[in-house]
Motif scaffolding. Sequence first.
Motif, PDB file in Angstrom:
ATOM      1  N   GLU A   1       0.797  -1.216   0.000  1.00 30.02           N
ATOM      2  CA  GLU A   1       0.000   0.000   0.000  1.00 30.02           C
ATOM      3  C   GLU A   1       0.836   1.275   0.000  1.00 30.02           C
ATOM      4  N   LEU A   2       1.934   1.275   0.742  1.00 29.29           N
ATOM      5  CA  LEU A   2       2.728   2.490   0.921  1.00 29.29           C
ATOM      6  C   LEU A   2       4.209   2.202   0.739  1.00 29.29           C
ATOM      7  N   PRO A   3       4.642   1.813  -0.443  1.00 31.54           N
ATOM      8  CA  PRO A   3       6.045   1.414  -0.598  1.00 31.54           C
ATOM      9  C   PRO A   3       7.045   2.537  -0.363  1.00 31.54           C
ATOM     10  N   TYR A   4       6.723   3.771  -0.753  1.00 35.27           N
ATOM     11  CA  TYR A   4       7.714   4.839  -0.668  1.00 35.27           C
ATOM     12  C   TYR A   4       7.200   6.115  -0.008  1.00 35.27           C
ATOM     13  N   SER A   5       5.963   6.112   0.466  1.00 38.34           N
ATOM     14  CA  SER A   5       5.332   7.357   0.896  1.00 38.34           C
ATOM     15  C   SER A   5       5.460   7.637   2.383  1.00 38.34           C
ATOM     16  N   THR A   6       6.227   6.869   3.107  1.00 42.39           N
ATOM     17  CA  THR A   6       6.357   7.079   4.541  1.00 42.39           C
ATOM     18  C   THR A   6       7.772   7.521   4.914  1.00 42.39           C
ATOM     19  N   SER A   7       7.834   8.343   5.954  1.00 39.25           N
ATOM     20  CA  SER A   7       9.104   8.733   6.550  1.00 39.25           C
ATOM     21  C   SER A   7       8.871   8.854   8.041  1.00 39.25           C
TER      22      SER A   7
ATOM     23  N   LYS B   1      -4.267  11.744   3.313  1.00 32.39           N
ATOM     24  CA  LYS B   1      -5.100  11.389   4.453  1.00 32.39           C
ATOM     25  C   LYS B   1      -5.475   9.908   4.451  1.00 32.39           C
ATOM     26  N   ASN B   2      -5.748   9.347   3.258  1.00 34.72           N
ATOM     27  CA  ASN B   2      -6.124   7.932   3.224  1.00 34.72           C
ATOM     28  C   ASN B   2      -4.950   7.036   3.644  1.00 34.72           C
ATOM     29  N   GLN B   3      -3.709   7.499   3.403  1.00 34.81           N
ATOM     30  CA  GLN B   3      -2.539   6.749   3.851  1.00 34.81           C
ATOM     31  C   GLN B   3      -2.424   6.781   5.375  1.00 34.81           C
ATOM     32  N   LYS B   4      -2.825   7.897   5.969  1.00 38.04           N
ATOM     33  CA  LYS B   4      -2.848   7.986   7.433  1.00 38.04           C
ATOM     34  C   LYS B   4      -3.785   6.936   8.016  1.00 38.04           C
ATOM     35  N   GLY B   5      -4.950   6.776   7.379  1.00 37.92           N
ATOM     36  CA  GLY B   5      -5.900   5.772   7.839  1.00 37.92           C
ATOM     37  C   GLY B   5      -5.352   4.365   7.723  1.00 37.92           C
ATOM     38  N   ILE B   6      -4.578   4.098   6.664  1.00 40.65           N
ATOM     39  CA  ILE B   6      -3.986   2.773   6.470  1.00 40.65           C
ATOM     40  C   ILE B   6      -2.986   2.468   7.583  1.00 40.65           C
ATOM     41  N   VAL B   7      -2.133   3.446   7.903  1.00 39.55           N
ATOM     42  CA  VAL B   7      -1.108   3.228   8.917  1.00 39.55           C
ATOM     43  C   VAL B   7      -1.730   3.044  10.295  1.00 39.55           C
ATOM     44  N   ILE B   8      -2.766   3.812  10.590  1.00 44.62           N
ATOM     45  CA  ILE B   8      -3.420   3.691  11.902  1.00 44.62           C
ATOM     46  C   ILE B   8      -4.218   2.395  11.983  1.00 44.62           C
TER      47      ILE B   8
ATOM     48  N   LEU C   1       3.913   6.624  19.049  1.00 44.71           N
ATOM     49  CA  LEU C   1       3.894   6.973  17.632  1.00 44.71           C
ATOM     50  C   LEU C   1       2.681   7.828  17.295  1.00 44.71           C
ATOM     51  N   TRP C   2       2.888   8.799  16.419  1.00 41.98           N
ATOM     52  CA  TRP C   2       1.805   9.593  15.844  1.00 41.98           C
ATOM     53  C   TRP C   2       1.945   9.561  14.329  1.00 41.98           C
ATOM     54  N   VAL C   3       0.832   9.729  13.632  1.00 41.18           N
ATOM     55  CA  VAL C   3       0.837   9.755  12.167  1.00 41.18           C
ATOM     56  C   VAL C   3       0.361  11.128  11.704  1.00 41.18           C
ATOM     57  N   LYS C   4       1.145  11.776  10.842  1.00 39.08           N
ATOM     58  CA  LYS C   4       0.788  13.093  10.316  1.00 39.08           C
ATOM     59  C   LYS C   4       0.949  13.107   8.798  1.00 39.08           C
TER      60      LYS C   4
END
Length: 302
Positions: free
Chosen positions: A209-215, A239-246, A276-279
Amino acid sequence: MTKKNKKCGYAAVLGRPNVGKSTLINQIIQQKLSIVSHKPQTTRHQILAIHTTDRGQLIFIDTPGIHNQKGTALNKHLNQTAQSSSFGVDVVLFLVEAMKWTDEDKRAAKVACRSDGKKILVINKVDKVKHKEQLLTFVQTILNEFEFDAIHYISALKNKQITPLEDSVFDYLPEGEPIFDEDQVSDRSTQFFVSELIREQLMLRFHQELPYSTSVSIEQYEVKGVIHHIHAIIWVERKNQKGIVIGRQGEALKQIGVKSRKEIEQFIGARVNLKLWVKVQSSWTDDAKAIDALGYQDTFKD
């Protein structure tokens, strides 16, 4: 018998993504400094891995894989970081996967062979080749186009034939006193490695889902008694990636936290309280200023 003078120097490890560069360095220094996954661009930073032995000090430079992907500022940054590592070093190790020679390998080979240092061709993953005689033809294809001072056949993952390669690198190093303290294993901070260990868990869990979009950035690191209290932010682009990580009811983020904490505790040898927090940082991978703000500035120490 005369005592041999100590050696000291830099060795850059170059190659396309997923060829085994970080695995090789981790094996040689016998410590996990570079995170590893099956996804390209797992390594995003230039990392110094300091290996001190009776022969001297060998300073490896682990680099992002040289690739052909274009478009984003992050892709450009990764290629520039890798290419700059070939200059001002004593040895370049060019890694290629046995029986696999791609356009990205050729691009990486051109970068490696522009170096003024000694060049070692390292054929990795030879354990996967059933008929070893095929390796001769494969290597000759490379030698028809590029020149190297030595060739080594290894399996980084299975720790096969690593010692002869290490000896060969030391042979090419100049004599000199150690640059770093004997007990130092990297120029990077503990906070840097903590952020990388968290990012590794993100890569392993969300590689589809998120191969390169996280740091990941560390907002707070405080030691109270025997416990290391760490607050980290996971950055995503949308925002939808934030939902995936959470995840549902926060379950995904909880699991990332549990696994990251175990890795961090093993790395630092102490108990950890990790929060951890997701932003969201919109389109950060294509924003040069955002890339700098998230810590992707690499400098080569000379």
